[in-house]
Write an enzyme that holds these catalytic residues in place. Structure first.
Site, PDB file in Angstrom:
ATOM      1  NE  ARG A  45      -3.873   1.566   1.870  1.00 24.45           N
ATOM      2  CZ  ARG A  45      -4.116   3.259   2.951  1.00 24.45           C
ATOM      3  NH1 ARG A  45      -3.545   2.400   4.312  1.00 24.45           N
ATOM      4  NH2 ARG A  45      -5.740   3.162   3.257  1.00 24.45           N
ATOM      5  CE  LYS A  62       2.092  -6.098   6.469  1.00 30.30           C
ATOM      6  NZ  LYS A  62       2.403  -4.584   5.417  1.00 30.30           N
ATOM      7  NE  ARG A  65      -2.852   8.045  20.044  1.00 29.73           N
ATOM      8  CZ  ARG A  65      -4.076   8.554  20.960  1.00 29.73           C
ATOM      9  NH1 ARG A  65      -3.004   9.382  21.762  1.00 29.73           N
ATOM     10  NH2 ARG A  65      -5.264   8.382  20.649  1.00 29.73           N
TER      11      ARG A  65
END
Length: 330
Positions: A127, A192, A326
């Site tokens: 992406r 990932k 976060r």
């Protein structure tokens, strides 16, 4: 009979895949070329990242055997209703998405589910134009064609749907800690394992086409400095040796199934599944929108695949951008 030059690399890889020694003379006789030609092509294969030993008196062999993808083996493992799917297998290509676009341009029309699989991409992309590292024979690089008979608006949420398909596939294989990151990444234990790139062709008001690219780490070499985020591979999370052809067929089956559901019912019935796997649900997030940031608490997705974020002035919907977390607790 001599092998065509364009096919010599693939034929040589197929012979060396067994991990045994093959002399230059034997390889030359088998492929109908000189020993010098074999030497040159072995040098070329080394530039693809293949670890090839050269031992005087024994010849050449790969450092470890390769299980190459085989289109017939993949098709044999597809569901009966999917065995009509057209499949194109490449050893080395630039980008499977680009290959599929070329097929579409040449033929004007492709059947739903038409796939391009590759052992390696030299120009794979993720992406936002990021490079997708695609070493030879390690992972799955697949692009699937899907028609959008109701126009490009029907593409909303496609990457979300495919992410759910991958998460369900991994969970069904007994892998724990599977999650999805909006809008197009899949994780195992917060690392990932897969990415999805959907590219669209056509007009918003007429029929369109989706090119759905998927990179799935099966056995990514661990020492990869080119990858700038934590990553993992399926072989680190399953006890048995990987059958790459089985995983390719499982990926195709899952994608076709969820794309058919999306065609018929949209994303609405898939929202509970997204909630099940959502990496950021009820987490504080920062959404990166170009040079701007939006902060809030992630609240899942809506029926159009938009990210829902609870902010000080209410719940907002975002169709673009990239999440960074976060203080994650998941």
């Amino acid at each position: 009979m001599a092998i065509a030059p364009s096919e010599l690399d693939s034929a040589l890889i197929a012979i060396l895949a067994d991990g045994e020694f093959h002399s230059g003379q034997q390889l030359g006789d088998q492929l109908g070329v000189s020993r010098a030609a074999i030497h040159n092509h072995v040098e070329k294969l080394a530039t693809l990242g293949l670890d090839i030993f050269r031992v005087t008196g024994k010849g050449y062999r790969l450092a470890k055997p390769l299980q190459l993808l085989n289109s017939e083996a993949v098709k044999a493992k597809l569901r009966v209703e999917n065995q009509h799917v057209l499949m194109h297998l490449q050893h080395v290509t630039g980008s499977t998405n680009d290959d599929l676009k070329r097929l579409l341009a040449e033929q004007n029309e492709l059947s739903a589910g038409t796939c391009v699989l590759a052992e390696m991409q030299t120009s794979g992309r993720g992406r936002r134009g990021k490079a997708w590292y695609s070493p030879f024979g390690s992972n799955l690089y697949l692009s699937m064609y899907w028609p959008l008979y109701q126009g490009l608006n029907a593409a909303m949420g496609l990457s979300v749907a495919v992410g759910i398909a991958l998460a369900e596939m991994l969970s069904a294989a007994g892998i724990e800690g599977v999650s999805v990151k909006w809008p197009n990444d899949v994780y195992i234990q917060r690392k990932k394992v897969a990415g999805i790139l959907v590219e669209l062709e056509g007009q918003a008001t007429g029929e369109g086409q989706a090119i759905i690219g998927i990179g799935l780490n099966l056995a990514m070499p661990e020492n990869q400095l080119a990858i700038d985020q934590p990553f993992t591979s399926i072989n680190q999370h399953v006890p048995e040796a990987l059958d790459r052809n089985w995983w390719a067929s499982a990926l195709i089956n899952r994608c076709i199934g969820i794309l058919q559901t999306h065609d018929q019912q949209g994303l609405q019935p898939l929202i509970p599944l997204w909630r099940k796997y959502d990496h950021f649900y009820q987490q504080p997030v920062t959404l990166l929108l170009g040079q701007h940031e939006q902060q809030g608490i992630a609240q899942g997705i809506d029926e159009f695949g938009a990210l829902l974020v609870q902010q000080e002035d209410g719940k907002k919907r975002y169709f673009g951008g990239e999440i960074s977390v976060r203080n994650p607790t998941r």
